[in-house]
Design an enzyme around this catalytic site. Structure first.
Site, PDB file in Angstrom:
ATOM      1  N   LYS A   1      -5.617   1.814   7.717  1.00  0.00           N
ATOM      2  CA  LYS A   1      -6.387   1.181   8.229  1.00  0.00           C
ATOM      3  C   LYS A   1      -6.255  -0.235   8.708  1.00  0.00           C
ATOM      4  O   LYS A   1      -5.434  -0.648   7.572  1.00  0.00           O
ATOM      5  CB  LYS A   1      -7.975   1.320   7.410  1.00  0.00           C
ATOM      6  CG  LYS A   1      -7.744   0.748   6.091  1.00  0.00           C
ATOM      7  CD  LYS A   1      -7.645  -0.358   5.467  1.00  0.00           C
ATOM      8  CE  LYS A   1      -8.113  -1.683   5.936  1.00  0.00           C
ATOM      9  NZ  LYS A   1      -7.771  -2.795   4.933  1.00  0.00           N
TER      10      LYS A   1
ATOM     11  N   SER B   1      11.704   1.204   7.004  1.00  0.00           N
ATOM     12  CA  SER B   1      11.354  -0.246   6.740  1.00  0.00           C
ATOM     13  C   SER B   1      12.560  -1.173   7.047  1.00  0.00           C
ATOM     14  O   SER B   1      13.568  -1.067   6.808  1.00  0.00           O
ATOM     15  CB  SER B   1      10.748  -0.334   5.205  1.00  0.00           C
ATOM     16  OG  SER B   1       9.825  -1.122   5.072  1.00  0.00           O
ATOM     17  N   ARG B   2      11.985  -2.439   7.454  1.00  0.00           N
ATOM     18  CA  ARG B   2      13.267  -3.147   7.755  1.00  0.00           C
ATOM     19  C   ARG B   2      13.938  -3.825   6.470  1.00  0.00           C
ATOM     20  O   ARG B   2      15.290  -3.983   6.705  1.00  0.00           O
ATOM     21  CB  ARG B   2      12.557  -4.562   8.466  1.00  0.00           C
ATOM     22  CG  ARG B   2      11.896  -4.490   9.713  1.00  0.00           C
ATOM     23  CD  ARG B   2      10.862  -5.397  10.089  1.00  0.00           C
ATOM     24  NE  ARG B   2      10.328  -5.949   9.138  1.00  0.00           N
ATOM     25  CZ  ARG B   2       9.450  -6.947   9.074  1.00  0.00           C
ATOM     26  NH1 ARG B   2       9.324  -7.759   9.927  1.00  0.00           N
ATOM     27  NH2 ARG B   2       8.749  -7.333   7.977  1.00  0.00           N
TER      28      ARG B   2
ATOM     29  N   ILE C   1       0.606  -1.240  -0.052  1.00  0.00           N
ATOM     30  CA  ILE C   1       0.002  -0.181  -0.209  1.00  0.00           C
ATOM     31  C   ILE C   1       0.983   1.489   0.038  1.00  0.00           C
ATOM     32  O   ILE C   1       0.350   2.316  -0.539  1.00  0.00           O
ATOM     33  CB  ILE C   1      -0.995   0.056   1.312  1.00  0.00           C
ATOM     34  CG1 ILE C   1      -2.057   1.011   0.898  1.00  0.00           C
ATOM     35  CG2 ILE C   1      -0.269   0.328   2.589  1.00  0.00           C
ATOM     36  CD1 ILE C   1      -2.957   0.763  -0.384  1.00  0.00           C
TER      37      ILE C   1
ATOM     38  N   ASP D   1     -10.024  -7.843   6.904  1.00  0.00           N
ATOM     39  CA  ASP D   1      -9.087  -6.747   6.343  1.00  0.00           C
ATOM     40  C   ASP D   1      -9.614  -6.021   5.202  1.00  0.00           C
ATOM     41  O   ASP D   1      -9.827  -4.609   5.376  1.00  0.00           O
ATOM     42  CB  ASP D   1      -8.001  -7.431   6.124  1.00  0.00           C
ATOM     43  CG  ASP D   1      -6.788  -6.384   5.440  1.00  0.00           C
ATOM     44  OD1 ASP D   1      -6.185  -5.673   6.472  1.00  0.00           O
ATOM     45  OD2 ASP D   1      -6.669  -6.365   4.293  1.00  0.00           O
TER      46      ASP D   1
END
Ligand code: NAP
Length: 308
Positions: free
Chosen positions: A90, A36-37, A14, A168
């Site tokens: 969300k 971000s990892r 997303i 979801d």
């Protein structure tokens, strides 16, 4: 016009599909860094964790959180404690209590917390809400069905506690009906179909009622395809409304209502900018509380194992 420096956290589907283009197109935001990892974004500074980013980039004013719901509470606490405005993808959390806690933190710190519901910015939603406000409702039917293999390939988190399973995508429909229906709705019963090798439901059937007794039937199913069905039908004393294509197409009594071009994520960033300017929070947990109620009242049935 005040330009807000922001960071984007959790670079996955997303973030790349929607957040990065929406931010790039909005001159009121300046994307300075990402955390971000594993993933990295071209043209900005990248860090493996939010903590490392906050340490190195003290000037960042706002943080948009796009990782799955399970790590989001810890990330939001860290960002708010560092004095940043926060936007939550969300669902706003893996459970309700953490969202309440975040709201209290934001209010105490005087920062803007925005629990975003992108489907509420689908094109037909406000027109549907306006039309329904004058109608005598008789029944509401939500059909939100898609192929999980097509829309969520490899997303193991979605099957884990806090991942919500079929809720979801389903919570998008709940975010729309809690916006367009003229009265509050309450859960009456729910059935959750849970694969024998998974924690979260692959399908759910909910019965709700509004405060005037209008029945609301909600069907979520991930075993549907090849074309997704994301639609909300409302029958009234004088006619019928169909909000389809995830809220982006509206027909009233079979007549198409003219709508513009899809703009969900640009509208979300616009709303967040306005909220920050006004020093306000927008935290609506009603869609998530309906999901929580569906789990509280849910009859569980075990169904065929899900193998990707
Ligand atoms: P995703 O691609 O599976 O995950 C996003 C990124 O978050 C991953 O690439 C990963 O990047 C990071 N991440 C994953 N697990 C993590 C963990 N335990 N701790 C820290 N970081 C982690 O998911 P997505 O589809 O983008 O969805 C993310 C959120 O957006 C969900 O809440 C979803 O409901 C919402 N959303 C998704 C869509 C959609 O179409 N996919 C649409 C609207 C909203 P690193 O490995 O680099 O850390």
């Amino acid at each position: 016009m005040k330009k807000i420096s922001i960071a984007l956290i959790g670079i996955g589907k997303i973030a790349r599909d929607q957040h990065l283009p929406a931010i790039a197109a909005d001159p009121r935001f300046d994307l300075v860094a990402c955390a971000s990892r594993n993933a990295k974004v071209d043209g900005v500074r990248n860090y493996p964790t939010l903590e490392a980013l906050l340490e190195a980039e003290p000037g960042i004013e706002a943080v948009s959180l796009c990782a799955p719901p399970q790590p989001r509470f810890a990330q939001a606490c860290t960002a708010l404690a560092a004095g940043k405005h926060v936007m939550l993808e969300k669902p706003p959390g893996a459970c309700l209590s953490e969202v309440r806690a975040l709201e209290e933190m934001a209010l105490t710190a005087g920062r803007t917390l925005f629990s975003s519901w992108h489907s509420r910015y689908a094109l037909g939603v406000e027109a549907a809400r306006t039309w329904l406000a004058t109608q005598d409702l008789r029944a509401v039917h939500v059909r939100w069905k898609e192929d999980v293999r097509r829309w969520h390939p490899g997303q193991e988190w979605i099957w884990e506690p806090g991942g919500l399973g079929v809720f979801d995508p389903g919570i998008n429909a709940l975010s729309i009906i809690t916006r367009i229906l003229p009265r509050e709705i309450a859960l009456v019963s729910s059935t959750l179909s849970i694969p024998s090798n998974r924690q979260m439901p692959i399908a759910a059937d909910l019965r709700l009622t509004d405060t005037a007794g209008v029945p609301v039937h909600v069907e979520f199913d991930w075993r549907h395809g090849p074309r997704e069905q994301w639609e909300i039908e409302v029958r009234t004393a004088d006619g019928a409304m169909l909000l389809s294509q995830g809220g982006n197409r509206l027909t009233i009594d079979d007549r198409e209502v003219a709508l513009g071009a899809v703009h969900e994520y640009p509208a979300l960033y616009s709303r967040w900018h306005d909220l920050i300017g006004r020093g306000e929070c927008d935290v609506d947990v009603r869609p998530l509380s309906l999901v929580a109620d569906a789990f509280l009242l849910g009859q569980r049935e075990r169904v065929e194992a899900f193998v990707e």
